[in-house]
Structures are given as C-alpha cells and as structure tokens.
Write a protein that holds these residues in place. Structure first.
Motif, PDB file in Angstrom:
ATOM      1  N   GLU A   1      -0.535   8.004  -5.067  1.00 16.94           N
ATOM      2  CA  GLU A   1      -1.828   9.086  -4.578  1.00 16.94           C
ATOM      3  C   GLU A   1      -3.308   8.548  -5.347  1.00 16.94           C
ATOM      4  OE1 GLU A   1      -0.281  13.287  -3.903  1.00 16.94           O
ATOM      5  OE2 GLU A   1       0.415  12.784  -2.553  1.00 16.94           O
TER       6      GLU A   1
ATOM      7  N   ARG B   1       1.326  -0.642  -0.038  1.00 14.72           N
ATOM      8  CA  ARG B   1      -0.262   0.253   0.381  1.00 14.72           C
ATOM      9  C   ARG B   1       0.957   1.250   0.113  1.00 14.72           C
ATOM     10  NH1 ARG B   1      -1.554  -0.833   5.995  1.00 14.72           N
ATOM     11  NH2 ARG B   1       0.269   0.345   6.865  1.00 14.72           N
TER      12      ARG B   1
ATOM     13  N   ASP C   1      -3.904   5.092  -5.623  1.00 17.26           N
ATOM     14  CA  ASP C   1      -4.394   4.164  -4.168  1.00 17.26           C
ATOM     15  C   ASP C   1      -6.451   4.872  -4.057  1.00 17.26           C
ATOM     16  OD1 ASP C   1      -2.036   2.882  -3.000  1.00 17.26           O
ATOM     17  OD2 ASP C   1      -2.029   4.438  -0.880  1.00 17.26           O
ATOM     18  N   ALA C   2      -5.792   6.665  -4.518  1.00 21.36           N
ATOM     19  CA  ALA C   2      -7.302   6.797  -3.982  1.00 21.36           C
ATOM     20  C   ALA C   2      -9.015   6.253  -4.722  1.00 21.36           C
ATOM     21  CB  ALA C   2      -7.582   8.226  -4.532  1.00 21.36           C
ATOM     22  N   TRP C   3      -8.185   5.146  -6.237  1.00 22.89           N
ATOM     23  CA  TRP C   3      -8.962   4.305  -6.916  1.00 22.89           C
ATOM     24  C   TRP C   3      -9.312   2.787  -6.300  1.00 22.89           C
ATOM     25  CZ3 TRP C   3      -7.269  -0.088  -9.219  1.00 22.89           C
ATOM     26  CH2 TRP C   3      -8.149  -0.617 -10.251  1.00 22.89           C
ATOM     27  N   ALA C   4      -8.261   2.940  -5.573  1.00 22.53           N
ATOM     28  CA  ALA C   4      -8.009   1.217  -5.001  1.00 22.53           C
ATOM     29  C   ALA C   4      -9.316   1.335  -4.194  1.00 22.53           C
ATOM     30  CB  ALA C   4      -7.063   0.475  -4.617  1.00 22.53           C
ATOM     31  N   ALA C   5      -8.545   2.007  -3.134  1.00 21.74           N
ATOM     32  CA  ALA C   5      -9.094   2.093  -1.565  1.00 21.74           C
ATOM     33  C   ALA C   5     -11.077   3.051  -1.788  1.00 21.74           C
ATOM     34  CB  ALA C   5      -8.521   3.197  -0.664  1.00 21.74           C
ATOM     35  N   ALA C   6     -11.295   3.098  -2.585  1.00 22.95           N
ATOM     36  CA  ALA C   6     -12.825   3.409  -3.197  1.00 22.95           C
ATOM     37  C   ALA C   6     -13.521   2.161  -3.122  1.00 22.95           C
ATOM     38  CB  ALA C   6     -13.293   4.482  -4.366  1.00 22.95           C
TER      39      ALA C   6
ATOM     40  N   ARG D   1      -3.144   4.456   2.016  1.00 23.92           N
ATOM     41  CA  ARG D   1      -4.160   3.847   2.232  1.00 23.92           C
ATOM     42  C   ARG D   1      -4.161   2.357   2.256  1.00 23.92           C
ATOM     43  NH1 ARG D   1      -7.184   7.766  -1.863  1.00 23.92           N
ATOM     44  NH2 ARG D   1      -6.866  10.005  -0.447  1.00 23.92           N
ATOM     45  N   GLU D   2      -4.978   1.990   3.117  1.00 25.09           N
ATOM     46  CA  GLU D   2      -5.423   0.825   3.719  1.00 25.09           C
ATOM     47  C   GLU D   2      -6.485   0.512   2.689  1.00 25.09           C
ATOM     48  OE1 GLU D   2      -4.809  -2.770   4.711  1.00 25.09           O
ATOM     49  OE2 GLU D   2      -4.173  -0.923   5.675  1.00 25.09           O
ATOM     50  N   ARG D   3      -6.281  -1.011   0.863  1.00 22.94           N
ATOM     51  CA  ARG D   3      -6.202  -1.460   0.181  1.00 22.94           C
ATOM     52  C   ARG D   3      -6.294  -2.434  -0.135  1.00 22.94           C
ATOM     53  NH1 ARG D   3      -2.556  -0.991  -3.313  1.00 22.94           N
ATOM     54  NH2 ARG D   3      -0.699   0.533  -3.124  1.00 22.94           N
ATOM     55  N   ARG D   4      -7.032  -3.144  -0.849  1.00 25.09           N
ATOM     56  CA  ARG D   4      -6.277  -4.067  -1.422  1.00 25.09           C
ATOM     57  C   ARG D   4      -4.570  -4.200  -2.203  1.00 25.09           C
ATOM     58  NH1 ARG D   4     -10.083  -2.019  -5.261  1.00 25.09           N
ATOM     59  NH2 ARG D   4      -9.553  -1.990  -7.384  1.00 25.09           N
TER      60      ARG D   4
END
Length: 184
Positions: free
Chosen positions: A176, A61, A179-184, A64-67
């Motif tokens: 950045e 990551r 991350d924003a896309w993957a965390a959504a 953000r925490e994300r997949r």
C-alpha cells in the motif's frame, strides 16, 4: 468462532507491534527504487508463493495504476533452482542467485515461517554482504535468519498456516505504501 478463525483474529491483533517495521520495510523499498535499485524475494514452499506474490505486485500493480517497479522472485525459476541444488546444494539456491543479481542498495526479502531455513539464512547473509537492505518475513522467534535482517517482520506464532496468513497481510500493508509513492 472456529478455532482457526479465532486464532487468526487473535494473532492479527498482535500485529500492531509490527507496524513500525512495516513502515521501515516500505521505506527501504521506496528508497531503493528512488536510487534505481531493485527488490528480490525468496522463500520455500508456501513462503515461495508469498515471495512471488510480493514481487509480482511490484512489477504489475497492487491497488493503484502506476509504473512497473523492478522486482524478481528468486524462488520461481525451476531451471536455476534445480541446477544450483544439483551442482552445489539446496542450501545455496538463494545465496548463489543473490550473488549473481543483487547490488549495493537493492532490497532483498526472505520469507521463512520458522526463520531457520538454511537457504533463506544464507541468501539474506549474502545480500547483507553485498550491501543490500535485508527484510525477513519470519515466524516464532525469527530463527537464525533474523540475525541477517535489517528489518524483521516476525509473526509471534509457531503455526505455519497462521504465520503465512499474517505474512500476506503484512506484505499488503507494505505494498500500500509503495503503491502510494509510485503512483504520485
């Protein structure tokens, strides 16, 4: 301000012109992932480290925490690199791996502070032949590698140290957005 710091700050100010390319690179990565694609990175020396840094931030990551996102640096497998370099040539170390792994719709990112590294040029050219979107993190004029890049992030400097510093900033700006896309 010391010479190196002043040079760094002045060069960072010039990166505003690269922000549309940063957005293009981030969009390419997101679109590839949305279609089930992967990201592959490579470079030599310090650029190899930057390539590995980019890939590990996608798998782990960034902020953000994300997949986890599928990414691989083709610079880090010593067995594969030395096998190809020994049995073929060092100029082919990335091209051969690209031909083994990359598929249409993937994103391939090459790092070369000069844009003239033959193995990076050949790796990007092979990726384009296979239908991947190609991104160059380069320096100076972008060299021969820029001819094989769909998106070119070319830092306007001939100083390897300053170019690498800007590459890290640029890859973080891309991450950045991913991350924003993957965390959504």
């Amino acid at each position: 301000m010391s010479g190196g710091l002043a040079e760094h700050v002045a060069l960072a100010e010039q990166l505003h012109g690269l922000l549309p390319a940063v957005d293009d690179a981030a969009r390419a990565v997101v679109e590839a992932y949305a279609r089930g694609g992967r990201v592959y990175t490579f470079g030599n020396g310090g650029s190899s480290t930057d390539a590995a840094h980019f890939a590990e931030e996608l798998v782990g990551r960034f902020v953000r925490e994300r997949r986890a996102l599928p990414a691989q640096s083709l610079s880090v497998d010593a067995s594969t690199l030395t096998c190809i370099a020994n049995d073929y040539s060092y100029d082919e170390v990335f091209e051969r791996q690209v031909r083994a792994f990359v598929r249409d719709g993937d994103v391939v990112i090459g790092f070369s502070t000069s844009g003239r590294s033959p193995n990076v040029v050949r790796g990007l050219a092979a990726a384009r032949d296979l239908g991947a979107t190609t991104v160059l993190f380069g320096g100076g004029s972008g060299g021969d590698a820029s001819a094989h890049a769909d998106v070119a992030l070319v830092v306007p400097s001939g100083s390897t140290a300053r170019v690498q510093e800007m590459h890290v900033l640029l890859l973080h700006l891309i991450l950045e957005q991913v991350d924003a896309w993957a965390a959504a």
